[in-house]
Design an enzyme around this catalytic site. Structure first.
Site, PDB file in Angstrom:
ATOM      1  N   HIS A 154       0.816  -1.225   0.000  1.00  0.00           N
ATOM      2  CA  HIS A 154       0.000   0.000   0.000  1.00  0.00           C
ATOM      3  C   HIS A 154       0.847   1.271   0.000  1.00  0.00           C
ATOM      4  O   HIS A 154       0.345   2.347  -0.284  1.00  0.00           O
ATOM      5  CB  HIS A 154      -1.033  -0.013   1.142  1.00  0.00           C
ATOM      6  CG  HIS A 154      -0.499   0.266   2.498  1.00  0.00           C
ATOM      7  ND1 HIS A 154      -0.154  -0.722   3.384  1.00  0.00           N
ATOM      8  CD2 HIS A 154      -0.255   1.435   3.131  1.00  0.00           C
ATOM      9  CE1 HIS A 154       0.259  -0.191   4.512  1.00  0.00           C
ATOM     10  NE2 HIS A 154       0.215   1.127   4.387  1.00  0.00           N
TER      11      HIS A 154
ATOM     12  N   ASP B  97       0.254  -7.561   1.456  1.00  0.00           N
ATOM     13  CA  ASP B  97       0.711  -6.191   1.661  1.00  0.00           C
ATOM     14  C   ASP B  97       2.235  -6.056   1.723  1.00  0.00           C
ATOM     15  O   ASP B  97       2.770  -5.279   2.499  1.00  0.00           O
ATOM     16  CB  ASP B  97       0.066  -5.577   2.908  1.00  0.00           C
ATOM     17  CG  ASP B  97       0.160  -4.050   2.926  1.00  0.00           C
ATOM     18  OD1 ASP B  97       0.341  -3.444   1.846  1.00  0.00           O
ATOM     19  OD2 ASP B  97       0.069  -3.468   4.020  1.00  0.00           O
TER      20      ASP B  97
ATOM     21  N   GLY C 219       2.786   7.021   7.389  1.00  0.00           N
ATOM     22  CA  GLY C 219       4.177   7.333   7.061  1.00  0.00           C
ATOM     23  C   GLY C 219       5.129   6.288   7.617  1.00  0.00           C
ATOM     24  O   GLY C 219       6.212   6.073   7.099  1.00  0.00           O
ATOM     25  N   ASN C 220       4.741   5.606   8.707  1.00  0.00           N
ATOM     26  CA  ASN C 220       5.534   4.507   9.251  1.00  0.00           C
ATOM     27  C   ASN C 220       5.349   3.241   8.433  1.00  0.00           C
ATOM     28  O   ASN C 220       6.182   2.338   8.490  1.00  0.00           O
ATOM     29  CB  ASN C 220       5.140   4.178  10.695  1.00  0.00           C
ATOM     30  CG  ASN C 220       5.799   5.052  11.712  1.00  0.00           C
ATOM     31  OD1 ASN C 220       5.205   6.019  12.162  1.00  0.00           O
ATOM     32  ND2 ASN C 220       7.024   4.732  12.071  1.00  0.00           N
ATOM     33  N   SER C 221       4.265   3.147   7.679  1.00  0.00           N
ATOM     34  CA  SER C 221       3.975   1.933   6.919  1.00  0.00           C
ATOM     35  C   SER C 221       5.170   1.506   6.085  1.00  0.00           C
ATOM     36  O   SER C 221       5.776   2.314   5.389  1.00  0.00           O
ATOM     37  CB  SER C 221       2.789   2.152   5.988  1.00  0.00           C
ATOM     38  OG  SER C 221       1.599   2.232   6.715  1.00  0.00           O
TER      39      SER C 221
END
Length: 182
Positions: free
Chosen positions: A22, A51, A126-128
């Site tokens: 994502h 993912d 943003g950490n993803s």
């Protein structure tokens, strides 16, 4: 690694980067900031359901990388570090953020994360795609989901990471995908 709208982690000296699907979406090339250098990365393989996306830094040689950890040594209550770029605060020239937390649960089912590590680290948009690390610097997961209240898109103390054992099952498939979806 700062990549797309999120984060990633270099997992080999020849420049392979893991992140969330994502974060990258359907792009075949993505710019990424590694340290202070902007680099071009090519899509190697993607798993939208799980993912995960594997990227490769062009012309990478002897890059610093994070070694894979051993999920069998992970325990509920263990302290961990989530690394990334929450809210893109460090996007231009700052280092990533480090957030210490605790493993709250293992083997959680959360949407398409069928065997997730649940953590209380402060992970936010943003950490993803960023690494979840043991305190000795081993990769035990890729952060990717949070529980939010009232649609606020901020962490309420519950986050999820794809565990390293699941990543290692898909890593060879992603590497062999030649830019396609697995």
């Amino acid at each position: 690694v700062f990549v797309g709208g999120g984060s990633g982690v270099v997992v080999s000296p020849d420049g392979y980067i893991l992140t969330n699907h994502h974060v990258v979406g359907d792009r075949n090339q993505v710019p990424a900031r590694i340290g202070n250098d902007m680099r071009v990365c090519d899509l190697v393989g993607a798993d939208p359901v799980g993912d995960l996306t594997l990227l490769k830094v062009r012309h990478a040689v002897d890059m610093p990388y994070v070694p894979f950890g051993d999920i069998s040594k992970i325990k509920v209550g263990q302290q961990v570090l989530a690394v990334g770029d929450p809210f893109k605060l460090a996007d231009l020239d700052s280092p990533p953020s480090f957030s210490m937390g605790t493993i709250s649960s293992l083997h959680r089912f959360q949407v398409n994360y069928s065997d997730a590590i649940q953590i209380d680290s402060a992970i936010n948009p943003g950490n993803s795609g960023g690494p979840l690390l043991t305190l000795d610097g081993k990769l035990i997961g890729i952060t990717g989901q949070i529980i939010s209240r009232f649609g606020a898109k901020t962490n309420t103390g519950i986050g999820y990471a794809i565990p390293v054992d699941q990543i290692l099952r898909f890593y060879p498939l992603l590497k062999a995908a030649e830019g396609k979806i697995v």
